[in-house]
Design a protein around this motif. Structure first.
Motif, PDB file in Angstrom:
ATOM      1  N   LEU A  93       1.075  -0.755   0.108  1.00 28.29           N
ATOM      2  CA  LEU A  93      -0.020   0.009   0.268  1.00 28.29           C
ATOM      3  C   LEU A  93       0.862   1.245   0.024  1.00 28.29           C
ATOM      4  O   LEU A  93       0.272   2.199  -0.255  1.00 28.29           O
ATOM      5  CB  LEU A  93      -0.680  -0.342   0.955  1.00 28.29           C
ATOM      6  N   PRO A 112       0.729   3.016  -3.903  1.00 26.96           N
ATOM      7  CA  PRO A 112      -0.497   3.946  -4.613  1.00 26.96           C
ATOM      8  C   PRO A 112      -0.410   5.509  -3.304  1.00 26.96           C
ATOM      9  O   PRO A 112      -1.408   5.427  -3.058  1.00 26.96           O
ATOM     10  CB  PRO A 112      -1.457   2.881  -3.742  1.00 26.96           C
ATOM     11  N   SER A 167       7.487  -3.809  -3.756  1.00 30.08           N
ATOM     12  CA  SER A 167       6.634  -5.047  -4.274  1.00 30.08           C
ATOM     13  C   SER A 167       7.653  -6.648  -4.480  1.00 30.08           C
ATOM     14  O   SER A 167       7.334  -7.671  -3.579  1.00 30.08           O
ATOM     15  CB  SER A 167       5.747  -5.904  -5.349  1.00 30.08           C
ATOM     16  N   LEU A 218       0.082  -8.561  -8.190  1.00 30.86           N
ATOM     17  CA  LEU A 218      -0.905  -7.638  -7.236  1.00 30.86           C
ATOM     18  C   LEU A 218      -0.476  -6.410  -7.095  1.00 30.86           C
ATOM     19  O   LEU A 218      -1.317  -5.360  -7.334  1.00 30.86           O
ATOM     20  CB  LEU A 218      -0.962  -8.608  -5.789  1.00 30.86           C
ATOM     21  N   GLU A 219       0.402  -6.011  -7.124  1.00 28.68           N
ATOM     22  CA  GLU A 219       0.695  -4.590  -7.037  1.00 28.68           C
ATOM     23  C   GLU A 219       0.971  -3.833  -7.883  1.00 28.68           C
ATOM     24  O   GLU A 219      -0.124  -2.554  -7.693  1.00 28.68           O
ATOM     25  CB  GLU A 219       1.979  -4.588  -6.168  1.00 28.68           C
ATOM     26  N   LEU A 239      -2.825  -3.126  -8.934  1.00 30.56           N
ATOM     27  CA  LEU A 239      -2.730  -1.610  -7.407  1.00 30.56           C
ATOM     28  C   LEU A 239      -2.451  -0.538  -8.211  1.00 30.56           C
ATOM     29  O   LEU A 239      -3.446  -0.214  -8.262  1.00 30.56           O
ATOM     30  CB  LEU A 239      -2.522  -2.460  -6.577  1.00 30.56           C
ATOM     31  N   PHE A 251      -4.868   0.152 -11.641  1.00 28.52           N
ATOM     32  CA  PHE A 251      -6.249   0.611 -10.918  1.00 28.52           C
ATOM     33  C   PHE A 251      -6.222   1.745 -10.806  1.00 28.52           C
ATOM     34  O   PHE A 251      -6.927   3.346 -10.720  1.00 28.52           O
ATOM     35  CB  PHE A 251      -6.380   0.096 -10.192  1.00 28.52           C
ATOM     36  N   THR A 252      -4.861   2.766 -10.183  1.00 29.06           N
ATOM     37  CA  THR A 252      -4.715   4.397  -9.490  1.00 29.06           C
ATOM     38  C   THR A 252      -4.128   5.105 -10.290  1.00 29.06           C
ATOM     39  O   THR A 252      -4.696   6.303 -10.170  1.00 29.06           O
ATOM     40  CB  THR A 252      -3.903   4.017  -8.444  1.00 29.06           C
TER      41      THR A 252
END
Length: 102
Positions: free
Chosen positions: A10, A13, A47, A74-75, A78, A81-82
């Motif tokens: 996190l 992002p 990541s 996964l990173e 993320l 998306f951001t």
């Protein structure tokens, strides 16, 4: 203890949101494209580090670490998306600024 690698994911992002908000409010002179590129590179480094930390935290009786390697894509997801979300918010703010000036 396996929450630490997830929290590490996190960082990028959250930093992207912070820097982009500063850019949108004209408090930062970097372009959104440069911020996105910088955070993407940072996200990939974080990541890999999160995957390594996750593997280091595994109990010794576990032999398979494929789930730990899943942190890298996964990173990537993320960040994928951001980045468009922040760009869309920037365009909306830019359009609203143009309509208020007219």
């Amino acid at each position: 203890m396996q929450i630490i690698p997830l929290l590490m994911l996190l960082i990028a992002p959250a930093l992207q949101l912070f820097l982009s908000a500063k850019r949108i409010n004209n408090l930062l002179s970097l372009s959104l494209g440069f911020i996105a590129f910088l955070i993407f590179m940072l996200g990939m480094i974080i990541s890999v580090a999160a995957a390594y930390v996750s593997m280091a935290l595994l109990p010794p009786n576990i032999k398979c670490a494929i789930g730990c390697i899943g942190l890298v894509p996964l990173e990537f997801l993320l960040l994928m998306f951001t980045t468009p979300t922040i760009f869309t918010i920037y365009l909306i703010k830019l359009n609203s600024k143009k309509t208020t000036e007219s």
